[in-house]
Structures are given as C-alpha cells and as structure tokens.
Design a protein around this motif. Structure first.
Motif, PDB file in Angstrom:
ATOM      1  N   PRO A   1      27.465  62.267  42.732  1.00  0.00           N
ATOM      2  CA  PRO A   1      26.789  61.518  41.800  1.00  0.00           C
ATOM      3  C   PRO A   1      25.922  60.621  42.586  1.00  0.00           C
ATOM      4  O   PRO A   1      26.073  60.012  44.035  1.00  0.00           O
ATOM      5  N   ALA A   2      24.727  60.020  41.926  1.00  0.00           N
ATOM      6  CA  ALA A   2      23.883  58.847  42.585  1.00  0.00           C
ATOM      7  C   ALA A   2      24.623  57.788  42.552  1.00  0.00           C
ATOM      8  O   ALA A   2      25.412  57.354  41.927  1.00  0.00           O
ATOM      9  N   GLU A   3      24.002  56.740  43.528  1.00  0.00           N
ATOM     10  CA  GLU A   3      24.835  55.636  43.648  1.00  0.00           C
ATOM     11  C   GLU A   3      24.118  54.729  42.370  1.00  0.00           C
ATOM     12  O   GLU A   3      23.105  54.803  41.916  1.00  0.00           O
ATOM     13  N   GLN A   4      25.008  53.820  42.058  1.00  0.00           N
ATOM     14  CA  GLN A   4      24.791  52.972  40.799  1.00  0.00           C
ATOM     15  C   GLN A   4      24.858  51.384  41.457  1.00  0.00           C
ATOM     16  O   GLN A   4      25.655  51.281  42.320  1.00  0.00           O
ATOM     17  N   PRO A   5      23.836  50.682  40.754  1.00  0.00           N
ATOM     18  CA  PRO A   5      24.157  49.338  41.116  1.00  0.00           C
ATOM     19  C   PRO A   5      25.453  48.906  41.029  1.00  0.00           C
ATOM     20  O   PRO A   5      26.402  49.187  40.264  1.00  0.00           O
ATOM     21  N   PHE A   6      25.830  47.819  41.915  1.00  0.00           N
ATOM     22  CA  PHE A   6      27.062  47.434  41.863  1.00  0.00           C
ATOM     23  C   PHE A   6      27.683  46.517  40.926  1.00  0.00           C
ATOM     24  O   PHE A   6      26.776  45.633  40.083  1.00  0.00           O
ATOM     25  N   ARG A   7      28.773  47.069  40.211  1.00  0.00           N
ATOM     26  CA  ARG A   7      29.389  46.566  39.326  1.00  0.00           C
ATOM     27  C   ARG A   7      30.869  46.489  39.367  1.00  0.00           C
ATOM     28  O   ARG A   7      31.631  47.377  39.654  1.00  0.00           O
ATOM     29  N   ALA A   8      31.443  44.996  39.441  1.00  0.00           N
ATOM     30  CA  ALA A   8      32.894  44.888  39.485  1.00  0.00           C
ATOM     31  C   ALA A   8      33.729  45.691  38.483  1.00  0.00           C
ATOM     32  O   ALA A   8      33.483  45.853  37.436  1.00  0.00           O
ATOM     33  N   ARG A   9      35.001  46.276  38.853  1.00  0.00           N
ATOM     34  CA  ARG A   9      36.006  46.876  38.106  1.00  0.00           C
ATOM     35  C   ARG A   9      36.793  45.681  37.673  1.00  0.00           C
ATOM     36  O   ARG A   9      38.000  45.367  38.176  1.00  0.00           O
ATOM     37  N   THR A  10      36.470  44.988  36.738  1.00  0.00           N
ATOM     38  CA  THR A  10      37.206  43.625  36.219  1.00  0.00           C
ATOM     39  C   THR A  10      38.419  44.097  35.749  1.00  0.00           C
ATOM     40  O   THR A  10      39.447  43.239  35.571  1.00  0.00           O
ATOM     41  N   ALA A  11      38.691  45.186  35.213  1.00  0.00           N
ATOM     42  CA  ALA A  11      39.950  45.290  34.413  1.00  0.00           C
ATOM     43  C   ALA A  11      40.909  45.843  35.391  1.00  0.00           C
ATOM     44  O   ALA A  11      42.128  46.082  35.102  1.00  0.00           O
ATOM     45  N   ALA A  12      40.808  46.047  36.792  1.00  0.00           N
ATOM     46  CA  ALA A  12      41.799  46.468  37.641  1.00  0.00           C
ATOM     47  C   ALA A  12      42.956  45.475  37.962  1.00  0.00           C
ATOM     48  O   ALA A  12      42.759  44.401  37.936  1.00  0.00           O
ATOM     49  N   ALA A  13      44.295  46.070  37.947  1.00  0.00           N
ATOM     50  CA  ALA A  13      45.439  45.246  38.196  1.00  0.00           C
ATOM     51  C   ALA A  13      45.297  44.737  39.691  1.00  0.00           C
ATOM     52  O   ALA A  13      44.800  45.176  40.500  1.00  0.00           O
ATOM     53  N   LYS A  14      46.015  43.442  39.832  1.00  0.00           N
ATOM     54  CA  LYS A  14      45.995  42.752  41.084  1.00  0.00           C
ATOM     55  C   LYS A  14      46.726  43.333  42.292  1.00  0.00           C
ATOM     56  O   LYS A  14      46.199  43.850  43.258  1.00  0.00           O
ATOM     57  N   GLY A  15      47.855  43.975  41.706  1.00  0.00           N
ATOM     58  CA  GLY A  15      48.589  44.494  43.056  1.00  0.00           C
ATOM     59  C   GLY A  15      48.941  43.812  44.083  1.00  0.00           C
ATOM     60  O   GLY A  15      48.891  42.545  44.124  1.00  0.00           O
ATOM     61  N   ASP A  16      49.455  44.492  44.969  1.00  0.00           N
ATOM     62  CA  ASP A  16      49.855  44.003  46.335  1.00  0.00           C
ATOM     63  C   ASP A  16      48.678  43.592  47.109  1.00  0.00           C
ATOM     64  O   ASP A  16      47.499  44.159  46.881  1.00  0.00           O
ATOM     65  N   ARG A  17      48.797  42.495  47.991  1.00  0.00           N
ATOM     66  CA  ARG A  17      47.793  42.239  49.070  1.00  0.00           C
ATOM     67  C   ARG A  17      47.452  43.556  50.038  1.00  0.00           C
ATOM     68  O   ARG A  17      48.280  44.315  50.222  1.00  0.00           O
ATOM     69  N   PRO A  18      45.891  43.612  49.987  1.00  0.00           N
ATOM     70  CA  PRO A  18      45.625  44.732  50.940  1.00  0.00           C
ATOM     71  C   PRO A  18      45.923  44.738  52.423  1.00  0.00           C
ATOM     72  O   PRO A  18      45.802  43.646  52.797  1.00  0.00           O
ATOM     73  N   ASN A  19      46.095  45.951  52.858  1.00  0.00           N
ATOM     74  CA  ASN A  19      45.742  46.029  54.315  1.00  0.00           C
ATOM     75  C   ASN A  19      44.217  45.667  54.595  1.00  0.00           C
ATOM     76  O   ASN A  19      43.342  46.188  53.664  1.00  0.00           O
ATOM     77  N   LEU A  20      44.024  45.513  55.697  1.00  0.00           N
ATOM     78  CA  LEU A  20      42.339  45.141  56.056  1.00  0.00           C
ATOM     79  C   LEU A  20      42.211  45.992  57.351  1.00  0.00           C
ATOM     80  O   LEU A  20      42.642  45.582  58.417  1.00  0.00           O
ATOM     81  N   LEU A  21      41.216  46.868  57.122  1.00  0.00           N
ATOM     82  CA  LEU A  21      40.726  47.670  58.373  1.00  0.00           C
ATOM     83  C   LEU A  21      39.226  47.287  58.562  1.00  0.00           C
ATOM     84  O   LEU A  21      38.647  47.430  58.019  1.00  0.00           O
ATOM     85  N   VAL A  22      38.909  46.531  59.622  1.00  0.00           N
ATOM     86  CA  VAL A  22      37.541  46.135  59.935  1.00  0.00           C
ATOM     87  C   VAL A  22      37.187  46.769  60.994  1.00  0.00           C
ATOM     88  O   VAL A  22      37.554  46.657  62.107  1.00  0.00           O
ATOM     89  N   ILE A  23      36.271  47.640  60.795  1.00  0.00           N
ATOM     90  CA  ILE A  23      35.745  48.706  62.099  1.00  0.00           C
ATOM     91  C   ILE A  23      34.229  48.094  62.295  1.00  0.00           C
ATOM     92  O   ILE A  23      33.412  47.905  61.601  1.00  0.00           O
ATOM     93  N   LEU A  24      34.018  47.867  63.774  1.00  0.00           N
ATOM     94  CA  LEU A  24      32.722  47.462  64.048  1.00  0.00           C
ATOM     95  C   LEU A  24      32.100  48.344  65.091  1.00  0.00           C
ATOM     96  O   LEU A  24      32.831  49.034  66.017  1.00  0.00           O
ATOM     97  N   GLY A  25      30.881  48.874  64.826  1.00  0.00           N
ATOM     98  CA  GLY A  25      30.061  49.697  65.722  1.00  0.00           C
ATOM     99  C   GLY A  25      29.534  48.827  66.731  1.00  0.00           C
ATOM    100  O   GLY A  25      29.515  47.576  66.420  1.00  0.00           O
ATOM    101  N   ASP A  26      29.175  49.361  67.753  1.00  0.00           N
ATOM    102  CA  ASP A  26      28.404  48.315  68.692  1.00  0.00           C
ATOM    103  C   ASP A  26      27.066  48.591  69.006  1.00  0.00           C
ATOM    104  O   ASP A  26      26.566  49.685  69.434  1.00  0.00           O
ATOM    105  N   ASP A  27      25.975  47.564  68.608  1.00  0.00           N
ATOM    106  CA  ASP A  27      24.669  48.017  68.786  1.00  0.00           C
ATOM    107  C   ASP A  27      24.080  48.972  67.872  1.00  0.00           C
ATOM    108  O   ASP A  27      23.128  49.748  67.980  1.00  0.00           O
ATOM    109  N   LEU A  28      24.659  49.135  66.875  1.00  0.00           N
ATOM    110  CA  LEU A  28      24.409  50.015  65.765  1.00  0.00           C
ATOM    111  C   LEU A  28      23.357  49.744  64.860  1.00  0.00           C
ATOM    112  O   LEU A  28      23.562  48.795  64.215  1.00  0.00           O
ATOM    113  N   GLY A  29      22.094  50.264  64.864  1.00  0.00           N
ATOM    114  CA  GLY A  29      21.049  49.931  64.063  1.00  0.00           C
ATOM    115  C   GLY A  29      21.196  50.203  62.332  1.00  0.00           C
ATOM    116  O   GLY A  29      21.938  50.816  62.108  1.00  0.00           O
TER     117      GLY A  29
END
Length: 466
Positions: free
Chosen positions: A30-58
């Motif tokens: 499917p083609a990308e669509q302009p961002f729209r929040a899924r406001t009906a989503a249930a809150k649930g548990d707090r998320p795990n956070l995986l933050v990945i950095l590339g180094d000097d990636l253009g």
C-alpha cells in the motif's frame, strides 16, 4: 507543507523501496498515507523503547528515502510498518552534541560537555548528576541499557552506568577501528560496564549479537535499549575488510600523537561509494536481526522502535537533494532519516512532514513511559505524544541549532542560516530544500525576526570558551 515540498522531501515513495527483496512485493505494498493518529487505540501497558542510531547516516541513504544504489529492505520494512518522517533533524551536526541533546532532552549548549563538537579528550563529558532519558525512565520503573557508541565521555569520570543506564556494552569514544577496537585516544575501547571486553570480530556483528540477546530476555518490567551502531562512520570497513583494518590498527599503534591516531581513523586514503553502500547495507542487516529477535520474543506489538541518525552524512553519503553534510547546519548536515514503529498504537504505511528534532523525541519517550522530567532541568523540546496518539496537531515550535561555525533556526517552512563567514541567509524549505535561493534581501523583516529568535535562545546557553 505544499504537495511539491512533500514530493521533494519524500521522494517517489515505493519506487525505490526494497520490499522483501522483490519488485512484485514493492508494487503490491500500500502507498504511504499522510499521518493520522489511531485515536481509538486502547492505552494498554507502557511500551518498551528501542532507540536505534546509525552513525553519520545521511538523510537519503536508505532506499525508502531515495537512495538508488543502496538496498535497505529491513529499514524499509520498518518504515512501512510505522511512520516515516521526512522533516526530522538531529540535535547538532556532529556526534556527541546530538547524543547530549537526545539523552538530556536539552540543547547541547546547556551543558559544558555539550560544547565539545565533538568530545575528543578525557576532560569532557556528560555530568553524571544531570538527568537523562535513562535516569528518568529508571525512576519510573524501566530497565535501561546502552549498547554501542556512547561518545559522552571516557572513564573514570564518565560512562552510561554513571548516567542512568543499568547496563553498558560498547565504546566510549566517537570512533574506533572495527576489528581491533582501537579508538580515537589510541587505546582499546570496547567495554562491558567499566571493564574491558575482548572481542576482535567486526564491531557491527558484536553489537548486533548483544542487542539480540538483550531484547530476547524474559524481562519482568518495561525496558529502554539505546542501540548505537558505529556504522557507517569511517574508517571505511565492512565485514570482509579485516586486512585493511589491520593496516589502520598498525598505524594507530605506531602513532606518536592523537592527531596521527585521528588521521589513521579518518581513513582519507580509503573508502568508495560502493564500500559505503556495503556498510549501510550491513547496518540494515543488523537492524533486521535485532527486529527479528524482538518479534521472536513476543514483545514486538508493544515495543516502540525509533530509528534515526546522529547527524547528516559524510564523504560518500547520498544526500540528494540536500546541500551540506556533517559538521555544518545546512540541511544535509542535520536532516536525518527517522522512523517510528509501535504496532499497538500507531498504524503503518504512513508518512509525516511534521518538523521535529532530537530533544522532541526525549520528551515524547518520557511521556509515553509515564516518566516526569526534572523541573530543575527543563526540556527544550515538546512531546509528540499528542500528535502520535491523540490526533493533536504537531507542536509548533522553533527548531534551533548552534555550532561554533554556524547558526540555524527553522520556523515552519522558513530557515535562518548563518555560515562560517557570518553571512546571514534565509531559505524557504518548502520551495527550496537544497538551500540555493537565498531570500535574505527579499524578506529582510522575516530574516530579522528569525535572527532575533535565534539570539534570544542562544543567550540562555553556555558560551564557547575557545
């Protein structure tokens, strides 16, 4: 943003995306669509956070961002499963200041260590008493780990484990030779906690193995993992370049000064467009392995993955259509690929053109985790949580940068930029992402307004001392 600017920044979405390795799959996606929040989503548990950095990636080094010669199927898949941001920026134009901004949620110039561009000796670093993303999440009940490049100071005074991370496995400095692990100070730079850890395999492989182990654990509480690859930062070495790595290591061992060490690691007599592409594809494969491990662990659904780069690309990077590269505050030095995926709360196949910068993500992650910033150290970025989850408009705020040679401020589509000769420029990024049409003389009032806004913010930062 105008549709023309979206096409300029976003590229021809899908035309260059490698999907599951086949053109047929790419065409069927499917083609990308302009961002729209899924406001009906249930809150649930707090998320795990995986933050990945590339180094000097253009900015355009991923096929999903327009690279015609680099294949990044895993990161492209991540983008399809989440939101691809076209107007995301690093907190600075070099490694350690951006890491300061991400870890503290504040401009690098708020702290003494953040004035180094980048950190290059043992006297500089992130004050262990300063709150960080990790220390604040730890107080909120998260497990915290940093795997890979720290670049916020060396032992004995500075380390991730002194700044809120429960675990650390990686290098303290800004660069190392990928096999010997000899770093910018000329000594061995791979540590587990505060102890040297011997492993002479290709560094990206070593970090990937550790990250796979971490995400695969049976965690008893939510976690933060900062996974900071050194790929595709120089020296220009891929998995099959152990012999070239040994030559660089020999030059480091023979060096009489730190400047000679730096010249060896800078690898000005090596690299190529093809070698760089190989390194980016190695990074992509590594991220794919970690994401596969996350899926196997059953934690994929409620893990927010944030992928970005610490600054713009260098030498062999593909930054079209942007001007500039690492070290300068033109778009090519600070605009970076940024992807967010969180299956439990955010729909995939979306693209966002909302401008954002590293400290915004610090505020966002803290809010999503239910953690509070320290009021004594106010954040410099607004949270994007309302935009991502509640359907709110993206926060409207100035994006600010200061380095010794340049200054820049973005407000909406307009950007104020001062070059190394102290000449002021004004660009409309919606019409001119390449920053070639200087409108400073056409719009003097706007230039003065943005320059004054920059100076008000800069007045609250520490001054450079050299």
């Amino acid at each position: 943003m105008t549709e023309m600017s979206r096409r300029t920044f976003g590229g021809l979405v899908g035309a260059v995306t490698a999907v599951a390795g086949t053109a047929t799959a790419a065409e069927a996606a499917p083609a990308e669509q302009p961002f729209r929040a899924r406001t009906a989503a249930a809150k649930g548990d707090r998320p795990n956070l995986l933050v990945i950095l590339g180094d000097d990636l253009g900015w355009a080094d991923l096929s999903s961002y327009g690279a015609p010669h680099i294949r990044t199927p895993n990161l492209d898949r991540l983008a399809r499963q989440g939101v691809r941001f076209t107007d995301a920026y690093s907190g600075s134009a070099t490694c350690s200041p951006t890491r300061f901004s991400l870890y503290t949620g504040r401009y690098p110039g708020r702290t003494k260590g953040g004035l180094a561009e980048p950190i290059a000796n043992r006297t500089q670093g992130l004050d262990p008493n300063h709150p960080t993303l990790a220390s604040l999440l730890k107080k909120a009940g998260y497990s915290t780990a940093l795997i890979g490049k720290w670049h916020c100071g060396w032992l004995p005074d500075y380390s991730p484990t002194r700044s809120g991370w429960d675990e650390f496995f990686g290098n303290h400095g800004g660069v190392l030779e990928y096999f010997s692990k000899l770093g910018q100070l000329g000594d061995y730079d791979l540590y587990e906690g505060d102890a040297e850890y011997k492993d002479l395999r290709y560094y990206t492989e070593v970090l990937t193995e550790r990250a796979v182990e971490y995400v695969g654990r049976d965690h008893d509480r939510p976690w933060l993992l900062n996974l900071n690859f050194t790929t595709p930062h120089w020296p220009w070495l891929a998995e099959d370049d152990a012999e070239t790595g040994a030559e660089i290591a020999a030059r480091i061992r023979a060096a009489k000064t730190q400047a000679e060490v730096g010249r060896a690691l800078n690898h000005y007599d090596g690299g190529s467009v093809e070698k760089y592409a190989q390194m980016v594809e190695s990074l992509d494969a590594a991220v794919g392995e970690v994401l596969a491990a996350l899926r196997r662990s059953g934690q994929e659904e409620n893990t927010l993955v944030l992928f970005a780069s610490d600054n713009g690309g260098e030498r062999y990077s593909y930054n079209w259509p942007l001007s500039g590269q690492k070290f300068v505050l033109l778009e090519g030095g600070i605009r970076v690929p940024t992807i967010v995926r969180w299956p439990a709360r955010v729909d995939g196949h979306q693209v966002s053109h909302a401008p954002n910068v590293s400290p915004d993500w610090t505020a966002t992650l803290l809010e999503l985790a239910g953690a509070r910033p320290d009021p004594a150290y106010p954040l410099d970025g607004p949270s994007l949580a309302g935009y991502l989850l509640r359907g709110e408009r993206p926060p409207e705020h100035d994006l600010f940068w200061r380095v010794r040679a340049n200054r820049a401020l973005r407000r909406g589509d307009w950007k104020y930029y001062q070059d190394a000769t102290k000449t002021d420029h004004l660009y409309n990024l919606a019409a001119d992402s390449r920053e070639q049409a200087d409108l400073a003389t056409d719009r003097p009032e706007l230039l003065a307004e943005l320059k004054a806004a920059w100076e008000r913010t800069a007045a609250g930062l520490l001054p450079y001392t050299d």
